[in-house]
Design a protein around this motif. Structure first.
Motif: not given
Length: 560
Positions: A431-460
């Motif tokens: 459940g512990e999460c770390v992220n990195v910003e790359s281009g237009e997105y921020t990518y998040e990795h939550c250990f043993m849970d999920k990975t997520t792509q988050k837009p930096n300029k808003g959106g789902m």
């Protein structure tokens, strides 16, 4: 800087004896191969000992041995290497044309000895990365100074810093393993407690079911043995009681509507009064004037009367329970008890005989009803009695509590058998999460849970995958100076599957490849194929004891 590919052979071999190190060696020969060159008058090719040469033919810049062993200090036999283009210099298929030596040996005194490819010898380039003593350039094309002391000092400091970082990472891993062990113990204790709770719930359910059976039997018995009110007085009392209850309900509803109407009338009067006070009499609007005149006439006749407390009190008395006025309906409903022949007989019996007769009468009635001989008594046309309803509600509540405990037990038992990696270490990071910003997105990795792509300029947010398994992968990449790279060797990886489906493509998935590092950090995200991602990250959890699966390779690269 050298523009062609550089292939370094780190020298990791140990000397067989101290004698080997003292043997005279031609240029480019390492201590481990010195034994082949000990004869001062002649030389036999290492892989082709039937071919003998004079000692003067060693390092004469002419390739005489099919295995290239006569030219350890020149590039004359570099064509034998598999990395070199084919050559017709030696074409006898009966001879061993495999290179006998790993490369040109650089002593690098003051630093680490190393091998370099023979093609780098006397090529006019100082290969300080691997041959810091400059011994690879002897023909005078360039003059390469010996920089091993300087480079060795810098390398030693860098290695010491890397070792400190590794020590910190390893200590953090030990802390994670200790935390994981504690969390696992908590799960085991929770499982033990939940098992006890489920067992206790089963006992409660059995007791509640038994209680329901007894309550239903008791309520049936009560209905069967209740005094009959079939006489005209009993019917009259029942009708009067129901009529009274209906009137009470009607008065209560009327009181509620009256209170609501009074509130609305007062509110409307206030609105009209404010309207009369605030309107502009010079405003020539017949509709407004008519409304004001109507209000004045209404006000002249008198506003809504003030609260009549006497009438209110009388209505409140009407809705009180009949028992508040000394009327107990039960006394009248059982008034014709004596009309039942059974109870007429009872009046002539002593108390003990009367109780026995009543019990036998009740038992016979229950037996006859249960066996279909007599019709069941419709004592509660509206449904079950309140006692039965309450008992059934309690049973449902106990069952619901048991189901909740059973669900928790199943989830914890599943968690206990789940693979959390070596030493259960990833349990501490769940459940512990770390992220990195790359281009237009921020990518998040939550250990043993999920990975997520988050837009930096808003959106789902977009799910890139949910944890599926732990696996090991082999990588062969360079390592940056800061250690934030995969390097080469076997690495532990976390697989995340079944993310959001790409348009006209597969469901997203992510492989998070981890290497030993002092903190949890994502370094790089790449899309290897459409909607198939790879994250490169560091974590203390990826550090492993030397020799175990996932440990770093021996020479030339430590855990970091």
């Amino acid at each position: 800087m050298r523009t062609k590919a550089v292939i370094t052979f780190a020298f990791a071999s140990t000397l067989s004896t101290s004698f080997a190190a003292d043997l005279p060696r031609p240029r480019g020969v390492s201590p481990e191969y010195a034994k082949y060159y000990k004869d001062a008058s002649s030389f036999a090719c290492i892989f082709n000992p039937s071919i003998t040469l004079e000692a003067s033919q060693i390092n004469d810049d002419f390739c005489d041995c099919p295995d290239g062993s006569d030219e350890p200090g020149t590039s004359a036999c570099s064509h034998i290497s598999a990395l070199s283009p084919p050559s017709a210099a030696i074409s006898d298929s009966t001879l061993n044309n495999t290179a006998a030596l790993p490369g040109f040996y650089c002593k690098n005194k003051g630093h680490r000895p190393a091998y370099i490819p023979f093609t780098y010898v006397n090529d006019g380039i100082c290969d300080y990365d691997n041959c810091c003593d400059g011994s690879d350039e002897s023909e005078g094309i360039v003059k390469c100074e010996d920089k091993c002391k300087e480079i060795g000092t810098m390398w030693k400091k860098a290695e010491e810093q890397k070792q400190k970082t590794l020590n910190v990472a390893m200590q953090k891993r030990r802390d994670l393993v200790a935390t994981a062990a504690r969390l696992k113990l908590e799960v085991e204790e929770k499982i033990s407690n939940l098992k006890s709770m489920v067992q206790a719930d089963e006992i409660k359910i059995q007791e509640a079911e038994n209680n329901l059976v007894e309550t239903e039997k008791r309520e049936k018995l009560r209905a069967i043995t209740a005094p009959k009110t079939g006489g005209r007085l009993g019917v009259l009392v029942s009708l009067a009681k129901k009529r009274t209850e209906d009137l009470r309900a009607g008065v209560l509803k009327l009181m509620q509507e009256k209170a609501s109407a009074e509130f609305r009338v007062k509110e409307l009067e206030g609105i009209l009064e404010a309207f009369k006070t605030e309107y502009n009499p010079n405003f020539n609007d017949e509709g407004v004037k008519r409304a004001v005149r109507a209000w004045e006439e209404y006000e002249a006749r008198g506003r809504h009367p003030a609260d009549d407390h006497v009438a209110q009190k009388e209505m409140e008395d009407l809705v009180q329970d009949d028992s508040e006025h000394g009327l107990t309906w039960d006394d009248y409903e059982t008034a014709d008890r004596d009309t039942d022949s059974l109870y007429l007989i009872e009046s002539y019996l002593p108390p003990s005989a009367r109780d026995w007769l009543r019990q036998k009468y009740a038992d016979v009635r229950v037996f006859l009803v249960d066996n279909g001989i007599l019709p069941a008594v419709d004592n509660d046309a509206a449904g079950e009695s309140k006692a039965v309803q309450d008992t059934r509600t309690h049973l449902d509540s106990v069952k619901s509590e048991r189901d909740g405990h059973q669900s928790d037990l199943t989830n914890n038992e599943s968690d206990l058998t789940k693979n959390y990696g070596p030493d259960d270490v990833f349990r501490a990071l769940k459940g512990e999460c770390v992220n990195v910003e790359s281009g237009e997105y921020t990518y998040e990795h939550c250990f043993m849970d999920k990975t997520t792509q988050k837009p930096n300029k808003g959106g789902m947010d977009t799910a890139m995958g949910y944890f599926d398994r732990i696996e090991f992968v082999n990588v062969d990449e360079g390592e940056p100076a800061d250690g934030k790279g995969l390097g080469s060797g076997e690495r532990i990886a976390l697989r995340y599957e079944n993310g959001a489906t790409c348009w006209n493509g597969p469901a997203r998935s992510t492989t998070v490849i981890l290497v030993c590092y002092e903190i949890n950090e994502v370094w790089k995200v790449v899309e290897e194929e459409k909607c198939i991602y790879r994250m490169e990250a560091g974590s203390p959890a990826a550090c492993t004891p030397e020799g175990s699966r996932g440990a770093s390779q021996a020479a030339g690269k430590d855990e970091l």
